[in-house]
Design an enzyme around this catalytic site. Structure first.
Site, mmCIF file in Angstrom:
data_model
loop_
_atom_site.group_PDB
_atom_site.id
_atom_site.type_symbol
_atom_site.label_atom_id
_atom_site.label_comp_id
_atom_site.label_asym_id
_atom_site.label_seq_id
_atom_site.Cartn_x
_atom_site.Cartn_y
_atom_site.Cartn_z
ATOM 1 N N HIS A 126 80.208 49.992 40.604
ATOM 2 C CA HIS A 126 78.754 50.188 40.633
ATOM 3 C C HIS A 126 78.031 49.122 41.449
ATOM 4 O O HIS A 126 78.371 47.946 41.418
ATOM 5 C CB HIS A 126 78.203 50.200 39.199
ATOM 6 C CG HIS A 126 78.543 48.960 38.404
ATOM 7 N ND1 HIS A 126 77.787 47.821 38.442
ATOM 8 C CD2 HIS A 126 79.572 48.707 37.565
ATOM 9 C CE1 HIS A 126 78.310 46.913 37.648
ATOM 10 N NE2 HIS A 126 79.406 47.426 37.100
ATOM 11 N N ASP A 127 77.058 49.576 42.217
ATOM 12 C CA ASP A 127 76.133 48.724 42.969
ATOM 13 C C ASP A 127 76.778 47.989 44.138
ATOM 14 O O ASP A 127 76.159 47.089 44.718
ATOM 15 C CB ASP A 127 75.443 47.707 42.046
ATOM 16 C CG ASP A 127 74.721 48.383 40.896
ATOM 17 O OD1 ASP A 127 73.737 49.086 41.156
ATOM 18 O OD2 ASP A 127 75.158 48.223 39.732
ATOM 19 N N GLY A 180 81.872 45.226 40.399
ATOM 20 C CA GLY A 180 80.473 45.573 40.584
ATOM 21 C C GLY A 180 79.702 44.572 41.415
ATOM 22 O O GLY A 180 80.016 43.378 41.458
#
Length: 262
Positions: free
Chosen positions: A120-121, A138
């Site tokens: 994520h991200d 992440g």
């Protein structure tokens, strides 16, 4: 036949008329896919995911699934993939989280080999190469033209600079400046990515300036603050064509959050 009859495509999904979808692939309602993209068999694309033109997804990839983050509570975060990327078998790219920018991004013209994970991200630029099993935790940022070796893995919030090269099975817990080659556990720098720079059209004069900047950071015994000051002084003394690379290196040092591998 562009859409295999066994593929399951939600009626709300937006696919260009030229998109190809292989057998048993599943595409969710909040997915957009651009012209000429090819989805192989047994691919799952879910979440709020936008995919550009001319991409190729090989079989068994999971794209746009929820992040592997216990704080995730179903927020409508996103995954954005650019154009002309090749995503090989068993890759996993997750959507972002509300605790960061809310979007995971992969740019254009990237070559992602089997089992690559973008958590994520993550923010990945253009023209990168991720060898088999390269793994990003992440919030990792990867610059243009970077190369990640097979089985390399990166701690969350790390940054990999443009044109850097990370060796096979290297574990990173700190940032990697632009142009630097490193490998090992613990990771250690081993010069600059000269061959890669030559392939991308960098002149001998530019490569010499980058090599000298590397020596200021890694071989001169200077503190980080002294190295940044020395790089800034170099910018005033080199040819104009060499300045952007030195600025890139200095600004990377100024913006590192975890410190650099040194």
């Amino acid at each position: 036949m562009r859409i295999h009859p066994t593929a399951l495509i939600d009626p709300k999904a937006v696919l260009d008329s030229t998109v190809e979808v292989g057998a048993y692939s599943i595409i969710g309602p909040d997915v957009e896919i651009g012209a000429g993209t090819k989805i192989g068999p047994h691919v799952v694309i879910d979440g709020h995911t936008r995919i550009g033109a001319g991409n190729t997804f090989f079989q068994f990839s999971s794209i746009g699934a929820a992040p592997q983050d216990k704080k995730y509570a179903g927020e409508p975060t996103r995954l954005e993939i650019g154009d002309r990327n090749v995503i090989r078998e068993f890759c996993t790219f997750n959507i972002g989280t509300a605790q960061d920018v809310g979007v995971t991004r992969l740019g254009n013209d990237n070559w992602m080999m089997a089992y690559v994970h973008l958590a994520h991200d993550c923010q990945v630029g253009n023209h990168t190469i991720f060898a088999n099993n390269a793994q990003l935790a992440g919030h990792v940022q990867v610059g243009d033209w970077a190369i990640m070796g097979g089985f390399s893995n990166v701690h969350q919030f790390c940054k990999i600079g443009a044109h850097a090269m990370v060796g096979m099975s290297t574990s990173l817990t700190q940032d990697v400046p632009p142009f630097v080659m490193l490998s090992g556990n613990p990771a250690a720098a081993h010069g600059i990515n000269v061959e890669g720079l030559k392939r991308r059209g960098y002149s001998r004069e530019q490569i010499t300036a980058i090599r000298h900047a590397y020596k200021l950071i890694y071989k001169s015994g200077l503190t980080m603050e002294q190295a940044k000051a020395a790089l800034q002084a170099e910018e005033a003394s080199v040819a104009a064509g060499c300045v952007p690379a030195l600025v890139l290196m200095r600004e990377f040092l100024e913006n590192t959050s975890r410190g650099i591998v040194r």
